[in-house]
Design an enzyme around this catalytic site. Sequence first.
Site, PDB file in Angstrom:
ATOM      1  N   SER A 139     -29.886  47.487 -11.628  1.00  0.00           N
ATOM      2  CA  SER A 139     -28.630  48.244 -11.615  1.00  0.00           C
ATOM      3  C   SER A 139     -28.879  49.752 -11.794  1.00  0.00           C
ATOM      4  O   SER A 139     -29.499  50.356 -10.924  1.00  0.00           O
ATOM      5  CB  SER A 139     -27.705  47.660 -12.697  1.00  0.00           C
ATOM      6  OG  SER A 139     -26.426  48.193 -12.608  1.00  0.00           O
ATOM      7  N   ASP A 189     -21.132  40.696  -5.831  1.00  0.00           N
ATOM      8  CA  ASP A 189     -21.287  41.761  -6.839  1.00  0.00           C
ATOM      9  C   ASP A 189     -20.080  42.703  -6.777  1.00  0.00           C
ATOM     10  O   ASP A 189     -19.868  43.380  -5.768  1.00  0.00           O
ATOM     11  CB  ASP A 189     -22.592  42.535  -6.546  1.00  0.00           C
ATOM     12  CG  ASP A 189     -22.955  43.516  -7.652  1.00  0.00           C
ATOM     13  OD1 ASP A 189     -22.041  43.949  -8.382  1.00  0.00           O
ATOM     14  OD2 ASP A 189     -24.136  43.857  -7.775  1.00  0.00           O
ATOM     15  N   HIS A 220     -23.070  40.668 -10.264  1.00  0.00           N
ATOM     16  CA  HIS A 220     -23.945  41.783 -10.625  1.00  0.00           C
ATOM     17  C   HIS A 220     -25.107  41.307 -11.511  1.00  0.00           C
ATOM     18  O   HIS A 220     -26.128  41.972 -11.609  1.00  0.00           O
ATOM     19  CB  HIS A 220     -23.122  42.860 -11.345  1.00  0.00           C
ATOM     20  CG  HIS A 220     -23.808  44.177 -11.442  1.00  0.00           C
ATOM     21  ND1 HIS A 220     -24.208  44.895 -10.331  1.00  0.00           N
ATOM     22  CD2 HIS A 220     -24.218  44.911 -12.519  1.00  0.00           C
ATOM     23  CE1 HIS A 220     -24.811  46.013 -10.722  1.00  0.00           C
ATOM     24  NE2 HIS A 220     -24.837  46.032 -12.040  1.00  0.00           N
TER      25      HIS A 220
END
Length: 238
Positions: A139, A189, A220
């Site tokens: 991320s 996501d 995610h």
Amino acid sequence: MARWAVFPVNDTQFPAQTGHKPVATRFAKLALDMRMHPDFIHEFVPGTSNRTLLLLHGTGGNERDLIALGRELDPNAALLSPRGKVLENGMPRFFRRLAEGVFDLEDLKHRTNELADFVIAAAQHYGFASDNLIAVGYSNGANIAASMLLLRPEALPAAILFRAMVPFYPETQPNLSSVRVWMGAGTNDPIIPISETRALAELLHNAGADVTVRNFQAGHELTMADVEAAREWLTALQ
Ligand code: MLT
């Protein structure tokens, strides 16, 4: 772990009557010279191979977050895991953002250079091979790794990017012809749509990188399927 302490100096205890520098001052200078510039709070775990994984956590993570993941991906590699220096409501990140997915580009570029310089200093300090360094980012950590590829490609020969997006579009295309990248995207996501991961893959590919993209039925969060696929790719890289 793995941080250099600077011990306090009190020059008044060592009046300079002899004309020599006070002993404590000289020791403190030595300790300062041994610190990395720039430094990050970080963990370094030595390995038994000459590969090092640069572990880059997501928003709200820290230097311990991805140690187990690093070991899972490669049980023999050394692990270098810095903590992002920016705080967003108390949560560490690697660069500032204005809103979700909207980045402060000036800060991003500054932090990217700072991280690349830290990696180079850490390679000298710990004695690991910088030409066998592989970023593993999740991320926000994946986004700064992508930014390093675009801005400082010499610092990073390969990268595993979990849930990454385009950090910025560079004015000058870097030469990534010797760079290899694996990317894992979640088809559901809500933070990083799959189109964003595809756009980053295209950007890296157009700059010459060898890019592998895998889509997973996930959001995610990181899944075991991501980890297994990334491990397979990493093993084949040797
Ligand atoms: C970022 O800010 O880097 C991305 O939006 C991912 C995140 O950390 O939420």
